[in-house]
Design an enzyme around this catalytic site. Sequence first.
Site, short mmCIF file in Angstrom:
data_model
loop_
_atom_site.label_atom_id
_atom_site.label_comp_id
_atom_site.label_asym_id
_atom_site.label_seq_id
_atom_site.Cartn_x
_atom_site.Cartn_y
_atom_site.Cartn_z
N ARG A 111 4.24 -0.92 -19.65
CA ARG A 111 4.56 -1.11 -18.23
C ARG A 111 3.24 -1.06 -17.48
NH1 ARG A 111 9.32 1.34 -14.44
NH2 ARG A 111 10.43 -0.18 -15.70
N HIS A 138 10.21 -8.79 -15.77
CA HIS A 138 10.90 -7.61 -16.33
C HIS A 138 11.95 -8.10 -17.34
CE1 HIS A 138 12.10 -3.60 -16.80
NE2 HIS A 138 12.66 -3.33 -15.63
N GLN A 141 15.06 -5.91 -18.53
CA GLN A 141 16.11 -5.75 -17.54
C GLN A 141 17.08 -6.93 -17.60
OE1 GLN A 141 16.58 -3.08 -15.30
NE2 GLN A 141 18.54 -4.12 -15.17
N ASP A 233 17.42 -5.94 -5.54
CA ASP A 233 16.45 -4.96 -6.05
C ASP A 233 15.83 -4.30 -4.82
OD1 ASP A 233 14.66 -3.55 -7.63
OD2 ASP A 233 13.42 -5.28 -8.18
N CYS A 274 19.07 -3.40 -10.65
CA CYS A 274 18.38 -2.85 -11.82
C CYS A 274 18.14 -1.35 -11.71
CB CYS A 274 17.06 -3.59 -12.03
SG CYS A 274 15.90 -3.39 -10.66
N ARG A 302 20.72 -1.37 -21.00
CA ARG A 302 19.29 -1.38 -21.33
C ARG A 302 19.09 -0.85 -22.75
NH1 ARG A 302 15.45 -1.36 -17.30
NH2 ARG A 302 14.09 -1.62 -19.10
N1 CP Z 1 15.36 -0.73 -14.04
C1 CP Z 1 14.27 -0.09 -14.47
O1 CP Z 1 13.39 -0.66 -15.12
O2 CP Z 1 14.24 1.24 -14.19
P1 CP Z 1 13.01 2.22 -14.43
O3 CP Z 1 11.93 1.85 -13.46
O4 CP Z 1 13.58 3.58 -14.17
O5 CP Z 1 12.53 2.07 -15.84
N1 NVA Z 2 10.92 -4.52 -8.65
C1 NVA Z 2 10.93 -3.13 -9.04
C2 NVA Z 2 11.70 -2.97 -10.30
C3 NVA Z 2 11.82 -1.56 -10.78
C4 NVA Z 2 12.59 -1.46 -12.04
C5 NVA Z 2 9.51 -2.64 -9.20
O1 NVA Z 2 8.66 -3.40 -9.67
O2 NVA Z 2 9.23 -1.51 -8.84
#
Ligand code: CP
Ligand code: NVA
Length: 318
Positions: A111, A138, A141, A233, A274, A302
């Site tokens: 990440r 992502h 997701q 989101d 998400c 997930r």
């Molecule tokens: N939806 C999602 O990726 O959640 P987190 O940021 O908690 O991993």
């Molecule tokens: N768009 C959000 C998704 C989190 C799972 C972010 O990037 O923070």
Amino acid sequence: MKTLKISSSKKDILSIADLSTNEIDMILMLAEKLKREQKRGKSRPFLRGKTLGMIFQKPSTRTRVSFEVGMYQLGGDAIYLGANDIQLSRGETIEDTAKTLSLYLDCIVARVYKHKDVQTLARYASVPVINGLSDSFHPCQILADLMTIQENKKKLKGLQLAWLGDGDNVCNDLMLGCAKTGISMTVACPKGYEPLGEIVELAKAVGKKTDVNIAITHDSTSAVRDADIIATDTFISIGKEGERTIREATFLPNYQVNKDIMKLAKGDAIFMHCLPAKRGMEVTADVIDGKWSVVWQEAENRLHTQKALLCLLMKAAL
Ligand code: CP
Ligand code: NVA
């Protein structure tokens, strides 16, 4: 169970663009099987002896825990590598990190802030790399989202999805996922917050072959009319906290999913997010905690879809 076959010797999943429709179908099928087995208390050790490395430059609840638990349920191990736990934080290059970690690990999930960082990691790692969220995509997701849609609607092809809010990382990959699986998608966002232009074009091109329509509008009402699925989101993705004031003023009230918006969709429409969510911002509490919401099923999926993905990438003998 049909053995999952993957063409190249190492496959990275940096975006849904890296998966064919057939591969998505196979992942969803395997995820359903693993979910059924897990519900019966039967988890098979398909990844015994395998270790997943988990590089996280940003916080996470769902991605981190579902990957870690998923590996344990499959008989393997996972090592969490927080931003300050490895020498990357002291300037060791991504190239050297990728080469070193490949000596010990069987797969890496990362990440990152900049998408190009996960691309570099994948280029130099000799083991598969999964994008666990970058500023652009992502994919994990979206696999869970597609599984959740299929469970609720008993199909994917021919559905209509409306996205309200920021054309962000989740939106980019969702457009590709929808285009590849036959779901038409309309994104309603403020001017300047559209999804990536090249991804819109790619999704439209894929959609031509799968007979779906991918559209961008600034009008929420027209986007949600007769939709089967409404998704959104946060307005403030990780790293955008400094833009809070301007973003809230730009997105509210027109791009919030509330009861009035849900009532414009089909009678049996579902609401997806998400997570994490901000009630009163992108969605009201009566929607996310109400009859339309499938967000907990989405979060659970997930785990199942990522277990399937891990089996595929690490070539488990299923
Ligand atoms: N939806 C999602 O990726 O959640 P987190 O940021 O908690 O991993
Ligand atoms: N768009 C959000 C998704 C989190 C799972 C972010 O990037 O923070």
